[in-house]
Motif scaffolding. Structure first.
Motif, PDB file in Angstrom:
ATOM      1  N   LYS A 146      -1.308  11.123  -5.314  1.00 60.32           N
ATOM      2  CA  LYS A 146      -1.500  10.603  -6.670  1.00 60.32           C
ATOM      3  C   LYS A 146      -0.460  11.185  -7.633  1.00 60.32           C
ATOM      4  N   GLU A 147      -0.224  12.499  -7.532  1.00 56.35           N
ATOM      5  CA  GLU A 147       0.775  13.144  -8.386  1.00 56.35           C
ATOM      6  C   GLU A 147       2.176  12.633  -8.098  1.00 56.35           C
ATOM      7  N   LEU A 148       2.489  12.445  -6.833  1.00 53.74           N
ATOM      8  CA  LEU A 148       3.834  12.040  -6.461  1.00 53.74           C
ATOM      9  C   LEU A 148       4.157  10.615  -6.903  1.00 53.74           C
ATOM     10  N   LEU A 149       3.150   9.754  -6.884  1.00 52.53           N
ATOM     11  CA  LEU A 149       3.391   8.348  -7.202  1.00 52.53           C
ATOM     12  C   LEU A 149       3.238   8.026  -8.685  1.00 52.53           C
ATOM     13  N   ALA A 150       2.585   8.919  -9.421  1.00 51.73           N
ATOM     14  CA  ALA A 150       2.336   8.657 -10.840  1.00 51.73           C
ATOM     15  C   ALA A 150       3.609   8.383 -11.643  1.00 51.73           C
ATOM     16  N   PRO A 151       4.730   9.115 -11.423  1.00 56.16           N
ATOM     17  CA  PRO A 151       5.943   8.823 -12.206  1.00 56.16           C
ATOM     18  C   PRO A 151       6.490   7.413 -12.005  1.00 56.16           C
ATOM     19  N   PHE A 152       6.078   6.753 -10.937  1.00 54.64           N
ATOM     20  CA  PHE A 152       6.538   5.387 -10.662  1.00 54.64           C
ATOM     21  C   PHE A 152       5.508   4.345 -11.094  1.00 54.64           C
ATOM     22  N   GLY A 153       4.391   4.803 -11.680  1.00 56.13           N
ATOM     23  CA  GLY A 153       3.338   3.883 -12.087  1.00 56.13           C
ATOM     24  C   GLY A 153       2.572   3.290 -10.922  1.00 56.13           C
ATOM     25  N   LEU A 154       2.499   4.020  -9.807  1.00 54.95           N
ATOM     26  CA  LEU A 154       1.839   3.521  -8.601  1.00 54.95           C
ATOM     27  C   LEU A 154       0.634   4.380  -8.253  1.00 54.95           C
ATOM     28  N   ASP A 155      -0.359   3.770  -7.604  1.00 52.13           N
ATOM     29  CA  ASP A 155      -1.582   4.489  -7.228  1.00 52.13           C
ATOM     30  C   ASP A 155      -2.099   3.909  -5.917  1.00 52.13           C
ATOM     31  N   ALA A 156      -1.970   4.690  -4.840  1.00 50.85           N
ATOM     32  CA  ALA A 156      -2.366   4.210  -3.512  1.00 50.85           C
ATOM     33  C   ALA A 156      -3.873   4.062  -3.369  1.00 50.85           C
ATOM     34  N   SER A 157      -4.649   4.659  -4.270  1.00 50.08           N
ATOM     35  CA  SER A 157      -6.099   4.521  -4.189  1.00 50.08           C
ATOM     36  C   SER A 157      -6.590   3.198  -4.771  1.00 50.08           C
ATOM     37  N   ASP A 158      -5.704   2.449  -5.410  1.00 48.86           N
ATOM     38  CA  ASP A 158      -6.032   1.133  -5.949  1.00 48.86           C
ATOM     39  C   ASP A 158      -5.885   0.103  -4.839  1.00 48.86           C
ATOM     40  N   PRO A 159      -6.996  -0.566  -4.446  1.00 50.65           N
ATOM     41  CA  PRO A 159      -6.881  -1.546  -3.346  1.00 50.65           C
ATOM     42  C   PRO A 159      -5.803  -2.602  -3.579  1.00 50.65           C
ATOM     43  N   ALA A 160      -5.552  -2.942  -4.850  1.00 51.67           N
ATOM     44  CA  ALA A 160      -4.532  -3.947  -5.139  1.00 51.67           C
ATOM     45  C   ALA A 160      -3.125  -3.445  -4.827  1.00 51.67           C
ATOM     46  N   PHE A 161      -2.977  -2.123  -4.759  1.00 57.20           N
ATOM     47  CA  PHE A 161      -1.662  -1.538  -4.481  1.00 57.20           C
ATOM     48  C   PHE A 161      -1.093  -2.069  -3.168  1.00 57.20           C
ATOM     49  N   TRP A 162      -1.942  -2.146  -2.131  1.00 61.31           N
ATOM     50  CA  TRP A 162      -1.447  -2.519  -0.810  1.00 61.31           C
ATOM     51  C   TRP A 162      -0.997  -3.976  -0.767  1.00 61.31           C
ATOM     52  N   ASN A 163      -1.622  -4.811  -1.568  1.00 58.08           N
ATOM     53  CA  ASN A 163      -1.201  -6.213  -1.579  1.00 58.08           C
ATOM     54  C   ASN A 163       0.205  -6.386  -2.145  1.00 58.08           C
ATOM     55  N   LYS A 164       0.642  -5.437  -3.014  1.00 57.77           N
ATOM     56  CA  LYS A 164       2.010  -5.517  -3.537  1.00 57.77           C
ATOM     57  C   LYS A 164       3.025  -5.401  -2.409  1.00 57.77           C
ATOM     58  N   GLY A 165       2.782  -4.447  -1.511  1.00 60.54           N
ATOM     59  CA  GLY A 165       3.687  -4.285  -0.380  1.00 60.54           C
ATOM     60  C   GLY A 165       3.635  -5.453   0.580  1.00 60.54           C
ATOM     61  N   LEU A 166       2.421  -5.955   0.827  1.00 58.04           N
ATOM     62  CA  LEU A 166       2.272  -7.085   1.737  1.00 58.04           C
ATOM     63  C   LEU A 166       2.882  -8.348   1.142  1.00 58.04           C
ATOM     64  N   ASP A 167       2.862  -8.454  -0.187  1.00 60.48           N
ATOM     65  CA  ASP A 167       3.476  -9.607  -0.843  1.00 60.48           C
ATOM     66  C   ASP A 167       4.979  -9.668  -0.584  1.00 60.48           C
ATOM     67  N   MET A 168       5.618  -8.503  -0.447  1.00 60.46           N
ATOM     68  CA  MET A 168       7.054  -8.513  -0.182  1.00 60.46           C
ATOM     69  C   MET A 168       7.333  -9.130   1.188  1.00 60.46           C
ATOM     70  N   ILE A 169       6.517  -8.762   2.198  1.00 65.27           N
ATOM     71  CA  ILE A 169       6.693  -9.354   3.530  1.00 65.27           C
ATOM     72  C   ILE A 169       6.461 -10.857   3.464  1.00 65.27           C
ATOM     73  N   SER A 170       5.381 -11.234   2.793  1.00 65.24           N
ATOM     74  CA  SER A 170       5.062 -12.657   2.674  1.00 65.24           C
ATOM     75  C   SER A 170       6.177 -13.416   1.960  1.00 65.24           C
ATOM     76  N   GLY A 171       6.784 -12.767   0.962  1.00 61.54           N
ATOM     77  CA  GLY A 171       7.878 -13.405   0.232  1.00 61.54           C
ATOM     78  C   GLY A 171       9.085 -13.672   1.122  1.00 61.54           C
ATOM     79  N   PHE A 172       9.387 -12.747   2.017  1.00 57.76           N
ATOM     80  CA  PHE A 172      10.484 -12.974   2.963  1.00 57.76           C
ATOM     81  C   PHE A 172      10.165 -14.155   3.882  1.00 57.76           C
ATOM     82  N   ILE A 173       8.893 -14.265   4.310  1.00 60.24           N
ATOM     83  CA  ILE A 173       8.505 -15.391   5.167  1.00 60.24           C
ATOM     84  C   ILE A 173       8.583 -16.697   4.387  1.00 60.24           C
ATOM     85  N   ASP A 174       8.202 -16.649   3.108  1.00 71.95           N
ATOM     86  CA  ASP A 174       8.347 -17.836   2.252  1.00 71.95           C
ATOM     87  C   ASP A 174       9.795 -18.333   2.257  1.00 71.95           C
ATOM     88  N   GLU A 175      10.734 -17.386   2.118  1.00 75.70           N
ATOM     89  CA  GLU A 175      12.146 -17.769   2.082  1.00 75.70           C
ATOM     90  C   GLU A 175      12.583 -18.360   3.415  1.00 75.70           C
TER      91      GLU A 175
END
Length: 611
Positions: free
Chosen positions: A576-605
């Motif tokens: 939590k401390e390490l990610l806070a300067p980037f505005g990120l929080d791994a304990s937020d379930p929505a956080f993981w969808n951000k990363g998965l969206d990048m993979i999905s975006g490549f497949i979209d292309e």
């Protein structure tokens, strides 16, 4: 403490059978550790370790709760000195062994070193036990009274998280003492068996080691891929009883230990060591599984279309695209590709990576008997990391180089924290490695000159990400099922095969057909043997890096400094401390969808390129 190097990155068995025309592949120079097994410094350090451990116990055992802050700080410093010497000895023994696991002299030296270190350090077992018996209010007072001692708060808190699972002093000493004939002995049996396997692939002039045989699954010729898959299945089946025994024994040993320690689940110990909450891991796992249809299922259906097939066989999973020209990348070219990408991000990153190439910190070639896979081992903070590869010129091998160098850069930066605080929990240990891959990929993508080249790069990246995220979470589910089933009784080979197949169709999708024999492919994955439940760290790291890279592109100003600060922190801060300067929080379930969206975006292309 005093661990052997971990065999890592089992998603990357991508070597070529020949190893020709790759240039001058580097080998390790281990002299920064010791010049030879019989060097006088080795004997000197073993003797010093014996005396230092005995003196430590005489000075501190039974007295920790009487120490004031300065005394406890000195105790920790004394322990760190022991940790460095023991770690140096075991790193040297382990790295020599992994260069040639079938060499009986190297195996004996490692086993003898492990015995010697284990016996020497048994008197230190009291330290964790007594630290955990200090009352919370007194420990807080000690930490608050001394700023230098308070630096070690993360280490102490991680130790004290084990308090509910701590056994008696006598039992803890017994378990420490017998560890060399427990899990580590079964690990060695597995490693030596796997390194000694050879595979006769139809069309090949001579038997191949595991690494080169697995690599043939990426061959442009479908018949060659199929022959390799059948050769693998045949050898795994011949050895399946041994592999079944190894997994049964290690899972049962873990069940006994977990029961005595009152661990609520088989995974709980891994979560504690990773300093991550179980609910965070479950949020990651659930997000990935929910996204199987829009990630792996969708991509592999697209790949079947590219290959002109109605369905895919397992030997088609990592097949090159028909438009992809066969390419062998020499070592010097691979070095330039990765170093240029690192330097474009920040020259400091390239400067940190440079010595790996120039000072014998990389062992790159494929050799019979050498451990498979790839890893970066930090050794100890007073020396430097070493990287092991099995490099044979595939584009994915370049990504493996970028990945392991990322680990190496991270380990060098974190070394400033000192021995006890430098080690990064596995959930964050994959951050710099996957980020290094992303930098290299984006550099190559930006330089693509044709639509076909861009498509090839995107497809390769998607496959790597699927292997890192989808496949590793499927591995995690397999392990969960395996350990749960073992608690009900002994497992047959067929039982384990069935558990393996239960996660394959779910994760890979309906486009796949599974050949007879694929059910045994669980047997070659060393993580299941060496580090139960390690594998989710890859998915954690990939999701985290995707979110980090998006933050970098959105707000590049000052990102590099924040990134280096995160790597320098090592294990001194919670995620939590390490990610806070980037505005990120791994304990937020929505956080993981951000990363998965990048993979999905490549497949979209990739799908858009078909229109």
């Amino acid at each position: 403490m005093f661990r052997l190097p971990a065999l890592t990155d089992l998603r990357r068995f991508d070597a070529d059978a020949s190893g020709k025309s790759l240039g001058n592949l580097p080998e390790w120079d281990l002299s920064d550790l010791y010049t030879a097994p019989d060097a006088p410094e080795v004997a000197r350090d073993f003797d010093w370790l014996d005396k230092a451990c005995a003196d430590f116990a005489a000075k501190y055992e039974g007295k920790l709760d009487t120490l004031e802050a300065d005394g406890l700080l000195q105790c920790i410093h004394d322990y760190e000195a022991i940790d460095i010497t023991a770690g140096r000895l075991m790193s040297y023994a382990g790295l020599r062994y992994y260069q040639s696991t079938t060499d009986s002299e190297r195996a004996k030296f490692m086993a003898d070193a492990q015995d010697r270190v284990t016996v020497a350090t048994t008197p230190l077992v009291f330290l964790n036990l007594e630290l955990n018996r200090i009352a919370d209010d007194r420990m807080e007072a000690l930490l608050s009274a001394n700023e230098a001692l308070n630096r070690y708060r993360p280490v102490i808190e991680r130790l004290r998280a084990m308090r509910p699972h701590q056994l008696s002093d006598e039992l803890e000493k017994f378990l420490h003492d017998q560890s060399t004939v427990g899990a580590s002995a079964w690990n060695r049996l597995f490693d030596e068996t796997m390194a000694g396997l050879s595979f006769e692939v139809e069309g090949e002039d001579e038997p191949l080691p595991l690494e080169a045989t697995l690599n043939l699954l990426t061959d442009p010729a479908r018949a060659k891929r199929e022959a390799a898959a059948h050769a693998l299945a045949g050898v795994f089946e011949k050895n399946i009883r041994l592999f079944t025994r190894v997994h049964n024994t290690l899972a049962k040993e873990k069940e006994i230990s977990d029961r005595w320690r009152k661990m609520p689940t088989p995974q709980h110990g891994r979560h504690l060591s990773n300093h991550v909450e179980p609910e965070v891991v479950e949020a990651l796992r659930d997000a990935v599984v929910a996204n199987y249809p829009r990630l792996s299922h969708r991509y592999y259906a697209l790949k079947a279309k590219w290959l002109g097939l109605d369905h895919l066989e397992v030997w088609d999973r990592n097949a090159p695209l028909p438009i992809e020209a066969p390419r062998t990348i020499g070592w010097d070219t691979a070095r330039s590709m990765v170093m240029d990408a690192y330097a474009d991000f920040d020259p400091r990153m390239a400067d940190l990576a440079e010595p790996f190439f120039d000072k014998g910190w990389i062992d790159a070639g494929v050799k019979m008997g050498k451990a498979p896979g790839a890893f970066a081992h930090p050794t100890v903070t007073t020396v430097h990391p070493y990287v092991m590869l099995n490099y044979l010129g595939k584009p994915r091998d370049v990504m493996t180089l970028a990945h392991e160098l990322g680990h190496g850069v991270h380990q060098r930066l974190a070394a400033g924290q000192g021995e006890l605080l430098s080690s990064t929990p596995l959930t964050l240990a994959e951050t710099a490695s996957v980020f290094g891959e992303m930098l290299t990929f984006q550099k190559l993508l930006a330089g693509a000159k044709t639509q076909a080249e861009r498509k090839t790069l995107l497809a390769g990246k998607v496959e790597d990400m699927i292997n890192t995220v989808v496949r590793q979470i499927a591995f995690y589910d397999f392990e969960c099922k395996l350990h749960a089933a073992r608690r009900e009784g002994e497992l047959t080979s067929d039982d384990i095969n069935a558990l393996w197949m239960s996660v394959q169709a779910e994760s890979l999708g309906p486009v796949f057909r599974f050949m007879d024999g694929y059910e045994t492919f669980w047997s070659y994955v060393p993580h299941f043997v060496h580090s139960p439940f390690y594998v989710y760290a890859y998915a954690f790291g990939d999701g985290l890096v995707n979110a980090l890279y998006a933050a970098y592109k959105d707000a590049p100003e000052g990102f590099q400094d924040r990134y280096f600060d995160m790597l320098k922190a090592g294990g001194s801060k919670h995620h939590k401390e390490l990610l806070a300067p980037f505005g990120l929080d791994a304990s937020d379930p929505a956080f993981w969808n951000k990363g998965l969206d990048m993979i999905s975006g490549f497949i979209d292309e990739l799908e858009a390129m078909e229109e």
